[in-house]
Scaffold this motif. Structure first.
Motif, PDB file in Angstrom:
ATOM      1  N   VAL A  13      41.782  45.505  30.028  1.00  0.00           N
ATOM      2  CA  VAL A  13      42.264  44.455  29.127  1.00  0.00           C
ATOM      3  C   VAL A  13      42.309  43.113  29.856  1.00  0.00           C
ATOM      4  O   VAL A  13      41.853  42.092  29.325  1.00  0.00           O
ATOM      5  CB  VAL A  13      43.642  44.820  28.531  1.00  0.00           C
ATOM      6  CG1 VAL A  13      44.257  43.632  27.804  1.00  0.00           C
ATOM      7  CG2 VAL A  13      43.518  46.018  27.593  1.00  0.00           C
ATOM      8  N   ASP A  14      42.828  43.101  31.068  1.00  0.00           N
ATOM      9  CA  ASP A  14      42.882  41.846  31.836  1.00  0.00           C
ATOM     10  C   ASP A  14      41.488  41.278  32.058  1.00  0.00           C
ATOM     11  O   ASP A  14      41.278  40.066  31.951  1.00  0.00           O
ATOM     12  CB  ASP A  14      43.585  42.065  33.182  1.00  0.00           C
ATOM     13  CG  ASP A  14      45.092  42.200  33.050  1.00  0.00           C
ATOM     14  OD1 ASP A  14      45.641  41.783  32.008  1.00  0.00           O
ATOM     15  OD2 ASP A  14      45.720  42.715  33.988  1.00  0.00           O
ATOM     16  N   PRO A  23      30.027  42.149  31.026  1.00  0.00           N
ATOM     17  CA  PRO A  23      29.279  43.403  30.826  1.00  0.00           C
ATOM     18  C   PRO A  23      30.121  44.625  31.198  1.00  0.00           C
ATOM     19  O   PRO A  23      30.902  44.593  32.149  1.00  0.00           O
ATOM     20  CB  PRO A  23      28.084  43.257  31.782  1.00  0.00           C
ATOM     21  CG  PRO A  23      27.957  41.788  32.033  1.00  0.00           C
ATOM     22  CD  PRO A  23      29.353  41.240  31.950  1.00  0.00           C
ATOM     23  N   LEU A  24      29.934  45.696  30.441  1.00  0.00           N
ATOM     24  CA  LEU A  24      30.679  46.927  30.696  1.00  0.00           C
ATOM     25  C   LEU A  24      30.413  47.456  32.094  1.00  0.00           C
ATOM     26  O   LEU A  24      31.312  47.998  32.738  1.00  0.00           O
ATOM     27  CB  LEU A  24      30.337  47.978  29.645  1.00  0.00           C
ATOM     28  CG  LEU A  24      30.722  47.630  28.202  1.00  0.00           C
ATOM     29  CD1 LEU A  24      30.238  48.726  27.256  1.00  0.00           C
ATOM     30  CD2 LEU A  24      32.210  47.401  28.070  1.00  0.00           C
ATOM     31  N   THR A  35      29.787  53.089  33.320  1.00  0.00           N
ATOM     32  CA  THR A  35      29.649  52.247  32.128  1.00  0.00           C
ATOM     33  C   THR A  35      30.018  53.021  30.857  1.00  0.00           C
ATOM     34  O   THR A  35      30.770  52.504  30.021  1.00  0.00           O
ATOM     35  CB  THR A  35      28.228  51.663  32.053  1.00  0.00           C
ATOM     36  OG1 THR A  35      27.997  50.882  33.224  1.00  0.00           O
ATOM     37  CG2 THR A  35      28.049  50.793  30.820  1.00  0.00           C
ATOM     38  N   PRO A  36      29.542  54.264  30.667  1.00  0.00           N
ATOM     39  CA  PRO A  36      29.926  55.009  29.463  1.00  0.00           C
ATOM     40  C   PRO A  36      31.450  55.247  29.375  1.00  0.00           C
ATOM     41  O   PRO A  36      32.029  55.195  28.276  1.00  0.00           O
ATOM     42  CB  PRO A  36      29.175  56.335  29.585  1.00  0.00           C
ATOM     43  CG  PRO A  36      28.003  56.021  30.459  1.00  0.00           C
ATOM     44  CD  PRO A  36      28.504  54.988  31.425  1.00  0.00           C
ATOM     45  N   ALA A  37      32.090  55.477  30.516  1.00  0.00           N
ATOM     46  CA  ALA A  37      33.546  55.683  30.505  1.00  0.00           C
ATOM     47  C   ALA A  37      34.266  54.399  30.093  1.00  0.00           C
ATOM     48  O   ALA A  37      35.240  54.446  29.336  1.00  0.00           O
ATOM     49  CB  ALA A  37      34.028  56.156  31.874  1.00  0.00           C
ATOM     50  N   VAL A  38      33.790  53.264  30.582  1.00  0.00           N
ATOM     51  CA  VAL A  38      34.390  51.985  30.188  1.00  0.00           C
ATOM     52  C   VAL A  38      34.179  51.770  28.697  1.00  0.00           C
ATOM     53  O   VAL A  38      35.096  51.352  27.982  1.00  0.00           O
ATOM     54  CB  VAL A  38      33.795  50.813  31.003  1.00  0.00           C
ATOM     55  CG1 VAL A  38      34.258  49.471  30.445  1.00  0.00           C
ATOM     56  CG2 VAL A  38      34.173  50.935  32.471  1.00  0.00           C
ATOM     57  N   LYS A  39      32.973  52.055  28.211  1.00  0.00           N
ATOM     58  CA  LYS A  39      32.674  51.890  26.778  1.00  0.00           C
ATOM     59  C   LYS A  39      33.635  52.718  25.931  1.00  0.00           C
ATOM     60  O   LYS A  39      34.169  52.231  24.937  1.00  0.00           O
ATOM     61  CB  LYS A  39      31.229  52.280  26.490  1.00  0.00           C
ATOM     62  CG  LYS A  39      30.819  52.074  25.038  1.00  0.00           C
ATOM     63  CD  LYS A  39      29.348  52.369  24.871  1.00  0.00           C
ATOM     64  CE  LYS A  39      28.795  52.206  23.505  1.00  0.00           C
ATOM     65  NZ  LYS A  39      29.536  51.721  22.449  1.00  0.00           N
ATOM     66  N   VAL A  42      37.081  51.013  26.018  1.00  0.00           N
ATOM     67  CA  VAL A  42      37.109  49.787  25.219  1.00  0.00           C
ATOM     68  C   VAL A  42      37.136  50.138  23.725  1.00  0.00           C
ATOM     69  O   VAL A  42      37.894  49.542  22.955  1.00  0.00           O
ATOM     70  CB  VAL A  42      35.922  48.860  25.569  1.00  0.00           C
ATOM     71  CG1 VAL A  42      35.811  47.715  24.573  1.00  0.00           C
ATOM     72  CG2 VAL A  42      36.074  48.315  26.994  1.00  0.00           C
ATOM     73  N   GLU A  43      36.331  51.123  23.320  1.00  0.00           N
ATOM     74  CA  GLU A  43      36.338  51.557  21.919  1.00  0.00           C
ATOM     75  C   GLU A  43      37.716  52.086  21.522  1.00  0.00           C
ATOM     76  O   GLU A  43      38.209  51.798  20.435  1.00  0.00           O
ATOM     77  CB  GLU A  43      35.254  52.615  21.669  1.00  0.00           C
ATOM     78  CG  GLU A  43      33.847  52.064  21.717  1.00  0.00           C
ATOM     79  CD  GLU A  43      33.606  50.928  20.733  1.00  0.00           C
ATOM     80  OE1 GLU A  43      34.072  51.009  19.586  1.00  0.00           O
ATOM     81  OE2 GLU A  43      32.964  49.922  21.138  1.00  0.00           O
ATOM     82  N   ARG A  44      38.352  52.849  22.412  1.00  0.00           N
ATOM     83  CA  ARG A  44      39.714  53.348  22.143  1.00  0.00           C
ATOM     84  C   ARG A  44      40.695  52.192  22.014  1.00  0.00           C
ATOM     85  O   ARG A  44      41.544  52.173  21.119  1.00  0.00           O
ATOM     86  CB  ARG A  44      40.156  54.304  23.252  1.00  0.00           C
ATOM     87  CG  ARG A  44      41.568  54.843  23.050  1.00  0.00           C
ATOM     88  CD  ARG A  44      41.968  55.815  24.177  1.00  0.00           C
ATOM     89  NE  ARG A  44      43.392  55.993  24.178  1.00  0.00           N
ATOM     90  CZ  ARG A  44      44.268  55.241  24.879  1.00  0.00           C
ATOM     91  NH1 ARG A  44      43.836  54.267  25.650  1.00  0.00           N
ATOM     92  NH2 ARG A  44      45.559  55.472  24.818  1.00  0.00           N
TER      93      ARG A  44
END
Length: 148
Positions: A13-14, A23-24, A35-39, A42-44
């Motif tokens: 969030v920060d 970029p993710l 990157t998929p884990a960050v995506k 972020v979606e959550r």
């Protein structure tokens, strides 16, 4: 509704507050996730309403609105809190209206071309007849602090 966020969520969030277009993959490097884990995170964060959107920071002077001001509004004692924000409805110069406890009743954030334009906007805010007093503060300079 209370949500449960871990330290990684808060870091993400920060980073998004700092740059909503980051970029993710860059976020992933900073928080040690793929990157998929960050995506997924972020979606959550979007789904649970923590991240509600992304905004652009603009140079208001280049848009012809170099003057930033805050106008305090005072209302008669019988004015409902829900009616206070309505006095600014339809005014494009109004960035935000904050209803607040105490004196004054509201704080209006404005962006205008010049002092004459500011005067016209204040007159428009007062047009409802419910506003019993105003006080306007013109911003000389500002600095955003996003430290947590």
């Amino acid at each position: 509704m209370s949500v449960t966020l871990d330290g990684t969520d808060l870091e993400i969030v920060d980073l998004l507050i700092e740059d909503g277009r980051r970029p993710l993959a860059d976020i992933g490097r900073k928080v040690s996730l793929s990157t998929p884990a960050v995506k997924r995170r972020v979606e959550r964060l979007k789904e649970i309403g923590v991240v509600t959107g992304y905004t652009a920071e603009v140079d208001h002077a280049k848009l012809g609105r170099p003057i930033e001001a805050f106008t305090e509004l005072r209302f008669g004692g019988k004015t409902k809190v829900a009616d206070i924000a309505g006095v600014a409805r339809g005014l494009p110069e109004v960035e935000a209206v904050y209803t607040i406890a105490g004196d004054p009743d509201a704080l209006v954030h404005l962006r205008v071309r010049d002092v004459a334009h500011l005067t016209r906007v204040i007159d428009l805010l007062r047009r409802s007849g419910k506003v019993t007093g105003t006080k306007t503060l013109i911003v000389l300079d500002s600095e955003t602090h996003r430290d947590r």
